[in-house]
Enzyme design. Sequence first.
Site, mmCIF file in Angstrom:
data_model
loop_
_atom_site.group_PDB
_atom_site.id
_atom_site.type_symbol
_atom_site.label_atom_id
_atom_site.label_comp_id
_atom_site.label_asym_id
_atom_site.label_seq_id
_atom_site.Cartn_x
_atom_site.Cartn_y
_atom_site.Cartn_z
ATOM 1 N N ASP A 44 34.130 29.514 32.608
ATOM 2 C CA ASP A 44 35.188 30.020 33.482
ATOM 3 C C ASP A 44 35.937 28.884 34.187
ATOM 4 O O ASP A 44 37.017 29.098 34.738
ATOM 5 C CB ASP A 44 34.557 30.882 34.587
ATOM 6 C CG ASP A 44 34.863 32.349 34.444
ATOM 7 O OD1 ASP A 44 35.884 32.690 33.838
ATOM 8 O OD2 ASP A 44 34.059 33.156 34.962
ATOM 9 N N LYS A 79 36.135 41.337 26.723
ATOM 10 C CA LYS A 79 35.715 39.971 26.402
ATOM 11 C C LYS A 79 34.484 39.996 25.485
ATOM 12 O O LYS A 79 34.397 39.229 24.527
ATOM 13 C CB LYS A 79 35.380 39.197 27.692
ATOM 14 C CG LYS A 79 36.591 38.901 28.572
ATOM 15 C CD LYS A 79 36.138 38.325 29.926
ATOM 16 C CE LYS A 79 37.261 38.226 30.928
ATOM 17 N NZ LYS A 79 36.776 37.833 32.275
ATOM 18 N N GLN A 132 31.498 37.788 36.510
ATOM 19 C CA GLN A 132 32.821 38.395 36.724
ATOM 20 C C GLN A 132 33.127 38.538 38.215
ATOM 21 O O GLN A 132 32.304 39.051 38.987
ATOM 22 C CB GLN A 132 32.872 39.771 36.031
ATOM 23 C CG GLN A 132 34.228 40.455 36.072
ATOM 24 C CD GLN A 132 35.313 39.745 35.270
ATOM 25 O OE1 GLN A 132 35.048 39.049 34.294
ATOM 26 N NE2 GLN A 132 36.564 39.916 35.679
HETATM 27 N N1 GUN Z 1 38.227 37.968 37.695
HETATM 28 C C1 GUN Z 1 39.539 37.909 37.407
HETATM 29 N N2 GUN Z 1 39.773 36.948 36.483
HETATM 30 C C2 GUN Z 1 38.577 36.391 36.193
HETATM 31 C C3 GUN Z 1 38.168 35.343 35.305
HETATM 32 O O1 GUN Z 1 38.959 34.712 34.607
HETATM 33 N N3 GUN Z 1 36.838 35.083 35.290
HETATM 34 C C4 GUN Z 1 35.959 35.749 36.075
HETATM 35 N N4 GUN Z 1 34.683 35.398 36.000
HETATM 36 N N5 GUN Z 1 36.297 36.711 36.903
HETATM 37 C C5 GUN Z 1 37.609 37.033 36.961
#
Ligand code: GUN
Length: 296
Positions: A121, A54, A98
């Site tokens: 998110d 990302k 995350q």
């Molecule tokens: N863990 C798995 N998918 C995601 C996501 O889309 N965002 C975040 N912050 N953590 C994740």
Amino acid sequence: MPKAQLIDGKAIAQAIHQETAARVSVLKSRGIVPGLTFVRVGEDPASQSYVRMKGKKAQELGIKSETIVLPEKTSEAELLVLLAKLNADAGVHGILVQAPLPKHISETRIFSTVLPNKDVDGFHPVNVGKLLLGEPGGFKPCTPAGIHELLIRSKISTEGAHVVILGRGNIVGKPMAAILVQKAKNANATVTLLHSRSRDIAEHCRRADILIAAMGQAEFVKADMVKPGATVIDVGVNRVNDTADPRGYRLVGDIDFKAVSEVAGHVTPNPGGVGPMTIAMLMANTATAAEAAAEL
Ligand code: GUN
């Protein structure tokens, strides 16, 4: 030759990235550099890889990205202090913590602390509430929003369609159901949400016009669970032991891709289906957050 047509998530994500890059250029021409900060706690290998991917894409698009890595033993209070700082930093338009977080930290408390207008998110209760109510102006979680875009841009109509979702998690299953059940253009689906306690799972799946597998079980969806011609979306990323692979594991999705491809009308490859879309929606949300901050 498999029967199903592949839904090219990579290509669709690329088209969205081009749109985002153009939005970033407009922002920069007005002196605003969109900023996205990642917070990762601990050394979960999958999280390391997701955040790296990302961050790389953000840089490519001209988004200023920073990754803050904290040790596994970080307390919830320490993380809350960091989030308060990021909330107050005008150069940070988007904050992503995350998941999963270590067990001693409440994800709900953490996600509720990120300001809703920086919550790219879409996990803050205000944004979750807006999504459920069908209110505009909130951020939608990136994976279900990305799947929605995949369907729209592949011209797969959800109008009156029976969508079966496997998995009731807060990151994919529940928000996916909320998006598709709305009384709105590109939604209006009849949604069945299945989970680990559901009875007659295969039977429900066979009635799906669109089947979305997001329960995190390697190759769970078999060909005999798919209605001929149905659209099958694979969200899963599962590590299975494989001594023949130099890493000692290989990644497989939640669907038995080869067999399902013989029955389905459309199917997402994995990798190259949903994954790139999650990243594309995150970048688009970050541009939206920066535009809103700049009142563009
Ligand atoms: N863990 C798995 N998918 C995601 C996501 O889309 N965002 C975040 N912050 N953590 C994740």
